[in-house]
Enzyme design. Sequence first.
Site, PDB file in Angstrom:
ATOM      1  N   GLY A  39      55.133  89.107   3.089  1.00  0.00           N
ATOM      2  CA  GLY A  39      54.964  88.431   4.389  1.00  0.00           C
ATOM      3  C   GLY A  39      54.777  89.363   5.568  1.00  0.00           C
ATOM      4  CB  CYS A  69      53.675  84.211  -2.669  1.00  0.00           C
ATOM      5  SG  CYS A  69      53.657  85.258  -1.221  1.00  0.00           S
ATOM      6  CB  THR A 182      59.414  81.064  -1.889  1.00  0.00           C
ATOM      7  OG1 THR A 182      59.605  82.351  -1.316  1.00  0.00           O
ATOM      8  CG2 THR A 182      58.017  80.930  -2.445  1.00  0.00           C
ATOM      9  CG  HIS A 183      63.354  83.457   0.432  1.00  0.00           C
ATOM     10  ND1 HIS A 183      62.201  83.782  -0.227  1.00  0.00           N
ATOM     11  CD2 HIS A 183      64.225  84.488   0.217  1.00  0.00           C
ATOM     12  CE1 HIS A 183      62.359  84.970  -0.804  1.00  0.00           C
ATOM     13  NE2 HIS A 183      63.567  85.411  -0.550  1.00  0.00           N
TER      14      HIS A 183
END
Lengths: 263, 263
Positions: A39, A69, A182-183
């Site tokens: 990122g 991602c 994603t997190h």
Amino acid sequence: MIGVFDSGIGGLTVLKELLRRLPGYRFIYFGDTARTPYGTKSPETIIRYALEDTEFLLRHGARVIVVACHSASSVATEALKAHFPEIPIFEVVTPSVERALAVTRRKVIGVIGTRATIESRVYERLLTERDPGVKVYGRACPLLVPLVEEGWLNKPETRMIVKKCLLPLKMRGIDTLILGCTHYPVLRKVIAAKAGRRVTMVDPAEEVAERVRAYVEENAPPPLEKDGEPLIFVSDFTPAFEEVARLFLGRRVKLLKAEDAPV
Amino acid sequence: MIGVFDSGIGGLTVLKELLRRLPGYRFIYFGDTARTPYGTKSPETIIRYALEDTEFLLRHGARVIVVACHSASSVATEALKAHFPEIPIFEVVTPSVERALAVTRRKVIGVIGTRATIESRVYERLLTERDPGVKVYGRACPLLVPLVEEGWLNKPETRMIVKKCLLPLKMRGIDTLILGCTHYPVLRKVIAAKAGRRVTMVDPAEEVAERVRAYVEENAPPPLEKDGEPLIFVSDFTPAFEEVARLFLGRRVKLLKAEDAPV
């Protein structure tokens, strides 16, 4: 075999949703933990990594590719489709865009993500292409990833940082929020609480998994043997990764060091 | 020419101290921004990256190597010295160890750093080897790096996180604190405030620069031409890196994308 890749282990939130929907199918996951995160890196570098990650999965037998991602989905999808025209490639952005348009009431949509995802303005572009009347507000929240990776899921500092991150979006009156990294599903409770009850969450992990399920069930019968354990490869291994992986996948997981990982 | 490498741009805090002490010398810096950070990765991967970074600097004419990265200094110094026996290699750990032992009054020393640095226990080992009577307490503070990179230098969240990070060290009664990560000198004021007046800060950037100055002045006269601008290469370039680089170096800086970077 369905291949899933991500810059690291955060993409296991996507694998989790896939496993839930497609029991009996075989999965291979590649987390590029040796070069994580994507990122913060440039589009050219992210594209190169995404191509290499896809090659890794194809080399190990994947016939469907899921880009878990968001940074890679945002900047590398076109390059992936151009390089691998015969492979079905799913990514996390488009399904979330369509879902957000389906659920928004006042057409004011917020997106949070890493710097690369937000600066690519990919959500804004895809949302307004489909509905020019929609207003989209993006916000980069790079601190949320390290907070999750430290396991600080519900600490006062985390709540403060989430609140500060969402404030400009709330002031714009968003009614829908795309969790563009994603997190973030792991922080969903805190994010939903700080966003307020009237804001609908869109979780890209759920949306992409639903698409893959529909495609795979139509095009490929599940394999007969139901050994079911996904192969989870990483380009770098530490015990800490295994700890965090458990957080994302929701159960204990064995990470395999990929000896032939792109480096 | 003096070569300096780091996992990213944080090592510019070391270059800053070198430039201050050695005007007229030529410097080349390599920041491995395409694979940053190192601190979360395994020792084997960090060693491989450190060898590749050193090869890059030697290929570009460096004759002295300074390892600015604490994770690489902690786990890769022996491998570097074994692979490049004829090259003087300086790292940030040993000078800080000797400084800490010189300034501690009650022999209770704290170390903060990334997970790799702290888990390597390299500071603890080197400190107690030199003085078995010393007590060493390490604490991994991985959230400080992203806070610095976001420019959150003096926000309430940063102060809270620094305070929480230092609390176990304060409870042990440390009188000396080693800032065991390139990024931390930028937070020095906040860290010193939360550590308390009676705790002496040891900044490894200053300590290693002092060693390099002594060695270089003795062994190599400064070049006559004083064009002085260091060459600063990165393996990946984004405008955000240039912004953060300014923070570390204390002045505007042009980053060059290294086309022959290790990948």
